[in-house]
Design an enzyme around this catalytic site. Structure first.
Site, PDB file in Angstrom:
ATOM      1  N   ASP A 387       0.825  -1.229   0.000  1.00 49.62           N
ATOM      2  CA  ASP A 387       0.000   0.000   0.000  1.00 49.62           C
ATOM      3  C   ASP A 387       0.851   1.268   0.000  1.00 49.62           C
ATOM      4  O   ASP A 387       0.477   2.260  -0.617  1.00 49.62           O
ATOM      5  CB  ASP A 387      -0.896   0.036   1.251  1.00 49.62           C
ATOM      6  CG  ASP A 387      -1.954  -1.039   1.213  1.00 49.62           C
ATOM      7  OD1 ASP A 387      -2.166  -1.615   0.138  1.00 49.62           O
ATOM      8  OD2 ASP A 387      -2.565  -1.290   2.272  1.00 49.62           O
TER       9      ASP A 387
HETATM   10  P1  NAP Z   1       0.927  -4.010   3.095  1.00 47.92           P
HETATM   11  O1  NAP Z   1       0.250  -3.046   2.217  1.00 47.92           O
HETATM   12  O2  NAP Z   1       0.118  -4.663   4.158  1.00 47.92           O
HETATM   13  O3  NAP Z   1       1.564  -5.135   2.150  1.00 47.92           O
HETATM   14  C1  NAP Z   1       2.332  -6.173   2.653  1.00 47.92           C
HETATM   15  C2  NAP Z   1       2.908  -6.937   1.473  1.00 47.92           C
HETATM   16  O4  NAP Z   1       3.875  -7.837   2.012  1.00 47.92           O
HETATM   17  C3  NAP Z   1       1.895  -7.767   0.717  1.00 47.92           C
HETATM   18  O5  NAP Z   1       1.896  -7.327  -0.608  1.00 47.92           O
HETATM   19  C4  NAP Z   1       2.377  -9.223   0.822  1.00 47.92           C
HETATM   20  O6  NAP Z   1       2.276  -9.819  -0.475  1.00 47.92           O
HETATM   21  C5  NAP Z   1       3.841  -9.043   1.252  1.00 47.92           C
HETATM   22  N1  NAP Z   1       4.299 -10.096   2.162  1.00 47.92           N
HETATM   23  C6  NAP Z   1       3.684 -10.603   3.235  1.00 47.92           C
HETATM   24  N2  NAP Z   1       4.444 -11.546   3.818  1.00 47.92           N
HETATM   25  C7  NAP Z   1       5.589 -11.605   3.119  1.00 47.92           C
HETATM   26  C8  NAP Z   1       6.770 -12.386   3.236  1.00 47.92           C
HETATM   27  N3  NAP Z   1       6.920 -13.285   4.206  1.00 47.92           N
HETATM   28  N4  NAP Z   1       7.750 -12.192   2.342  1.00 47.92           N
HETATM   29  C9  NAP Z   1       7.605 -11.274   1.339  1.00 47.92           C
HETATM   30  N5  NAP Z   1       6.518 -10.512   1.189  1.00 47.92           N
HETATM   31  C10 NAP Z   1       5.512 -10.678   2.065  1.00 47.92           C
HETATM   32  O7  NAP Z   1       2.185  -3.375   3.802  1.00 47.92           O
HETATM   33  P2  NAP Z   1       2.734  -1.878   3.781  1.00 47.92           P
HETATM   34  O8  NAP Z   1       3.054  -1.453   2.396  1.00 47.92           O
HETATM   35  O9  NAP Z   1       3.803  -1.852   4.822  1.00 47.92           O
HETATM   36  O10 NAP Z   1       1.510  -0.994   4.233  1.00 47.92           O
HETATM   37  C11 NAP Z   1       1.024  -0.993   5.564  1.00 47.92           C
HETATM   38  C12 NAP Z   1      -0.485  -0.915   5.539  1.00 47.92           C
HETATM   39  O11 NAP Z   1      -0.970  -1.136   6.872  1.00 47.92           O
HETATM   40  C13 NAP Z   1      -0.979   0.454   5.087  1.00 47.92           C
HETATM   41  O12 NAP Z   1      -2.162   0.319   4.337  1.00 47.92           O
HETATM   42  C14 NAP Z   1      -1.293   1.145   6.418  1.00 47.92           C
HETATM   43  O13 NAP Z   1      -2.269   2.153   6.293  1.00 47.92           O
HETATM   44  C15 NAP Z   1      -1.796  -0.033   7.231  1.00 47.92           C
HETATM   45  N6  NAP Z   1      -1.694   0.176   8.678  1.00 47.92           N
HETATM   46  C16 NAP Z   1      -0.518   0.565   9.226  1.00 47.92           C
HETATM   47  C17 NAP Z   1      -0.415   0.808  10.573  1.00 47.92           C
HETATM   48  C18 NAP Z   1       0.862   1.290  11.197  1.00 47.92           C
HETATM   49  O14 NAP Z   1       0.810   1.820  12.299  1.00 47.92           O
HETATM   50  N7  NAP Z   1       1.992   1.107  10.555  1.00 47.92           N
HETATM   51  C19 NAP Z   1      -1.536   0.603  11.381  1.00 47.92           C
HETATM   52  C20 NAP Z   1      -2.729   0.160  10.795  1.00 47.92           C
HETATM   53  C21 NAP Z   1      -2.781  -0.055   9.439  1.00 47.92           C
HETATM   54  P3  NAP Z   1       2.293 -11.423  -0.644  1.00 47.92           P
HETATM   55  O15 NAP Z   1       1.147 -11.923   0.198  1.00 47.92           O
HETATM   56  O16 NAP Z   1       2.124 -11.633  -2.097  1.00 47.92           O
HETATM   57  O17 NAP Z   1       3.607 -11.885  -0.131  1.00 47.92           O
END
Ligand code: NAP
Length: 460
Positions: A387
């Site tokens: 994301d």
């Molecule tokens: P993300 O959008 O959740 O994407 C995670 C990616 O990691 C997925 O595409 C997944 O694809 C891949 N993945 C998962 N396990 C893996 C592994 N073992 N090896 C390689 N790839 C792996 O993560 P992000 O870009 O960090 O974004 C964070 C999201 O969480 C945002 O939407 C944010 O708003 C939300 N959020 C964040 C917080 C905070 O405080 N940081 C709190 C609440 C919500 P595959 O399944 O294909 O591997």
């Protein structure tokens, strides 16, 4: 003399809390800040006992020993990915502690003649209501994140009307208590109603939004402690509670901003429901890169930017990422790590992971500082992020991510994505970055893919 000394210590302690908080704002000084805060709190407890002179010290010492051992063991055992639920539990304990402090004080009726019943009753009522909401809300947040209950938003029929009705009862209970200050059962029932309210407020929020809710509950626990400070007439507790309350609300606001969502949307609208985006995109194939392809690309690069995301935490690949960084630096390639404020699942998630692997803070750059650099980068390596690098957030008004500031990984000459398959991110939205012409995907767990890339790079 002891009282004067204690007041001086309390003043220094209050300053130490503020200074500790300031230090915690930077990864380099965060540990020191944490230590200063904890040490100051220990001093405050010691001097409070010294002036209050409790008749029986043993139960207090035993409880403190139990709490300290449980805290140390818990903090050592908890996995980094489980940190939000650990913090939720701590917030819950903070909330219930304020409730108990107020209960204990209410039973000392001598207070009524000293401070005046109305101020005392209102402070006690406030501390009990907010503390009890924090307690039950935090427990629900914990259960959701541990997946011990359904993580999806849970609605009961007529939920909003019921919550509103219970909120009204909680608010009006203060009038009854002011008129009946010696009705202890009235305080107990008020606490019970607030516990139910806490459950009803958090159940309809999805598990993935829990970090924001936990940060909000953290703020509530501070507000409850501040009110308890008025109840026991402790300036230090008022200051400490206000600091927690204010910092919690600032963190909540920053997280909402970074996700481009309002707090109302987090608390009252299940994520993604608010907009009509279906995530339907023309399925384009992702181009696959092998570890050797990536190693060759990197060997010829001068500037590389690494974007870590939630997948890095899942695969616990932070040390392998550092190995890659070290190998690149050996080849005189400039390496930076781009940190999105909401990458991962808790605030500062990526900073903590990279610090665990001893990656230098000087190589970590916040979104604002690094975003213009992507255009000059030969390779952007996206490790388990999704994301936070979705370019549609700039252009697609129907996307739930529209308007969220993202890292401009797509602007690098070549983008390498490490992910296991076609999995979506937290928002469940498709990401066109993965199918761009300048993107290649290394499929597999990030830890294993990084290991293979490092091996290939070493062999070049
Ligand atoms: P993300 O959008 O959740 O994407 C995670 C990616 O990691 C997925 O595409 C997944 O694809 C891949 N993945 C998962 N396990 C893996 C592994 N073992 N090896 C390689 N790839 C792996 O993560 P992000 O870009 O960090 O974004 C964070 C999201 O969480 C945002 O939407 C944010 O708003 C939300 N959020 C964040 C917080 C905070 O405080 N940081 C709190 C609440 C919500 P595959 O399944 O294909 O591997």
């Amino acid at each position: 003399m002891t009282i004067f000394l204690s007041q001086m210590v309390f003043l220094i302690t209050a300053l130490a809390f503020v200074y500790g908080l300031k230090l915690m704002a930077f990864p380099k000084t965060a540990r020191l800040g944490n230590f200063i805060g904890a040490f100051a709190m220990g001093l405050a407890v010691f001097f409070t006992l010294l002036i209050e002179k409790p008749t029986n010290l043993w139960p207090i010492m035993a409880t403190m020993a139990f709490g300290s051992i449980a805290g140390v063991l818990g903090a050592q055992k908890v996995k980094m990915t489980s940190m939000p639920q650990f913090v939720a539990l701590l917030n819950g304990f903070g909330g219930i502690a304020s409730v108990f402090v107020s209960f204990a004080e209410i039973q000392k009726f001598s207070y009524l003649s000293i401070i005046g019943p109305v101020f005392f009753i209102v402070s006690s009522w406030f501390s009990i209501v907010v503390g009890a909401i924090t307690f039950s809300g935090s427990l629900i947040a914990y259960l959701k994140l541990e997946e011990l209950i359904e993580t999806k938003p849970l609605f009961i029929n007529g939920q909003r009307v019921l919550s509103f009705f219970i909120l009204l009862i909680s608010l009006f209970s203060v009038i009854y208590l002011i008129n009946n200050p010696d009705d202890f059962t009235g305080f107990l029932i008020t606490a019970l109603i607030a516990v139910i309210l806490g459950v009803l407020l958090v159940l309809p929020i999805g598990g993935a939004d829990m970090p924001v809710v936990i940060s909000l509950l953290n703020s509530y626990s501070g507000i409850a402690a501040m009110a308890a400070g008025f109840v026991v007439k402790s300036n230090l507790l008022i200051i400490a509670g206000s600091l927690v309350g204010a910092s919690g609300i600032i963190l909540t606001k920053l997280m909402c901003q970074a996700m481009n969502r309002s707090l109302m949307n987090v608390v009252f609208g299940a994520f993604g429901k608010s907009k009509s985006f279906q995530g339907l995109m023309e399925e384009k194939p992702m181009r696959e890169f092998l570890p050797i392809d990536v190693a060759l690309l990197l060997a010829n690069a001068q500037r590389v930017i690494i974007v870590p995301g939630y997948g890095l935490a899942v695969s616990q690949a932070q040390r392998n990422l550092r190995d890659l960084g070290d190998e690149l630096k050996k080849k005189n390639i400039k390496v930076s790590y781009a940190i999105h404020p909401v990458a991962g699942r808790m605030p500062g998630h990526m900073n903590v992971l990279l610090a665990e692997a001893d990656i230098s803070y000087d190589e970590l750059f916040d979104l604002d500082l690094i975003n213009n650099e992507f255009e000059n980068a030969d390779v952007a390596i996206v490790v388990g992020a999704n994301d936070v690098v979705n370019p549609e957030s700039r252009t697609n008004k129907n996307s739930p991510l529209y308007g969220m500031p993202i890292l401009n990984a797509d602007k690098a000459k070549t983008v390498v994505v490490l992910k296991r398959g076609k999995g979506k991110g937290f928002s469940q939205v498709e990401n066109p970055l993965f199918t761009l012409e300048n993107t290649g995907v290394v499929f597999g767990d990030a830890k294993s893919s990084l290991g293979k890339i490092v091996q290939e790079l070493k062999a070049i």
